[in-house]
Design a protein around this motif. Structure first.
Motif, short mmCIF file in Angstrom:
data_model
loop_
_atom_site.label_atom_id
_atom_site.label_comp_id
_atom_site.label_asym_id
_atom_site.label_seq_id
_atom_site.Cartn_x
_atom_site.Cartn_y
_atom_site.Cartn_z
N PHE A 187 -3.30 -2.67 -2.66
CA PHE A 187 -4.73 -1.66 -2.87
C PHE A 187 -3.99 -0.65 -3.95
N LYS B 178 -4.38 7.66 -1.91
CA LYS B 178 -4.65 6.18 -1.79
C LYS B 178 -4.31 5.63 -0.53
N THR C 239 -6.89 3.74 1.79
CA THR C 239 -6.69 2.25 2.34
C THR C 239 -7.03 2.40 3.94
N ARG D 141 0.85 -1.16 0.21
CA ARG D 141 0.01 0.01 -0.05
C ARG D 141 1.01 1.29 -0.13
#
Length: 292
Positions: free
Chosen positions: A205, A152, A156, A144
């Protein structure tokens, strides 16, 4: 191939800041963009823009917050800035933030997904168990982005906190992610896809544009957990090549540019302008109006 591509992007960026001011003289347009758009920008939009205009596209990919911090710290200059979150633009607006951005356009979206490595020893479990349960398995390698540097990464963590509530698993975040900045998981956005594809990660992710574009098997979380990138673009106020920047935005917002976005799994939305509309170049305003 993608890892080579990412490396080339980083190498180009490493030449900054000495070459930054040259864009107005050599026909180069420097585009600073969210790392989730590497494949789209470097393999599709960039080359198509060059063919259409004769100008040279030079891209730099990183987490949106990271790019904004570099702009504010005068570590990086560019002509166009494409972010994955409107909030990042806000951090560059106003005298207190350096007046780097006066306006921006919301133009596309991309939902957050859990991308999978089909060769992983955990691949079968994702078919028989709920995704959040598999992410808690001992030994699973998850990738991630940094929630401090990239929207992002923040999405997450937020989504996992919501999942903990939805599925009544109070230990979910700790077991699956660990600390927000867990060094075993947090990676630069522009390298995440390559690590998954090379087998260094079991899951990660990603936005749907990444999983769709590169045919990565993916799981879409329940609607209650939905998170998404809201892509925005702007021309920076100190753009060395403001004319070239306007031509790039014109191209990306045109029917041809929007078609390329759709081909790469990006959800094109009706463009909306935030900020000082009077500061938008006439050609950009025209193409925005035409897309509405």
């Amino acid at each position: 191939m993608l890892r080579k591509l990412v490396a080339s992007v980083v190498v180009v960026a490493a030449g900054m800041p000495a070459a930054q001011g040259a864009s107005a003289e050599d026909g180069t347009v420097n585009v600073l963009y969210a790392g989730s758009l590497v494949n789209l920008m470097e393999r599709s939009v960039g080359p198509a823009f060059g063919k259409e205009t004769g100008l040279h596209f030079q891209g730099y990919a990183a987490g949106s917050n990271k790019i904004a911090n570099e702009i504010k710290g005068k570590l990086r200059r560019g002509d166009v800035f494409i972010s994955a979150s409107p909030k990042v633009n806000t951090s560059l607006m106003g005298a207190a933030n350096g007046d780097h951005v006066t306006w921006y356009v919301n133009f596309a979206e991309s939902p957050l997904m859990i991308g999978l490595n089909p060769q992983s020893r955990f691949a079968a479990q994702f078919k028989s168990k709920r995704w959040d349960q598999v992410l808690q398995e001992p030994g699973i390698r998850i990738g991630r982005t940094d929630p401090k540097l990239d929207p992002k990464g923040a999405f997450t963590v937020d989504m996992m906190n919501k999942a903990a509530e939805l599925y009544h698993e109070p230990d979910l975040v700790q077991k699956a992610l660990g600390a927000p900045d867990n060094p075993e998981q947090v990676l630069p956005e522009e390298t995440l896809v390559g690590r998954l594809q090379s087998g260094q990660l079991d899951a990660g992710f990603f936005y749907s544009t990444e999983t769709s574009d590169l045919k990565i098997p993916a799981i879409q979380p329940a609607p209650e957990l939905k998170a998404k990138a809201s892509y925005t673009l702007t021309i920076l106020n100190d753009a060395p090549n403001a004319n070239g920047a306007a031509r790039f935005v014109d191209f990306l917002m045109s029917a041809k540019g929007r078609a390329l976005l759709k081909q790469h799994g990006v959800d094109v939305v009706k463009p909306t302008v935030v900020g000082n509309v009077q500061s938008i170049p006439p050609s950009v305003q025209a193409v925005v109006d035409a897309a509405q």
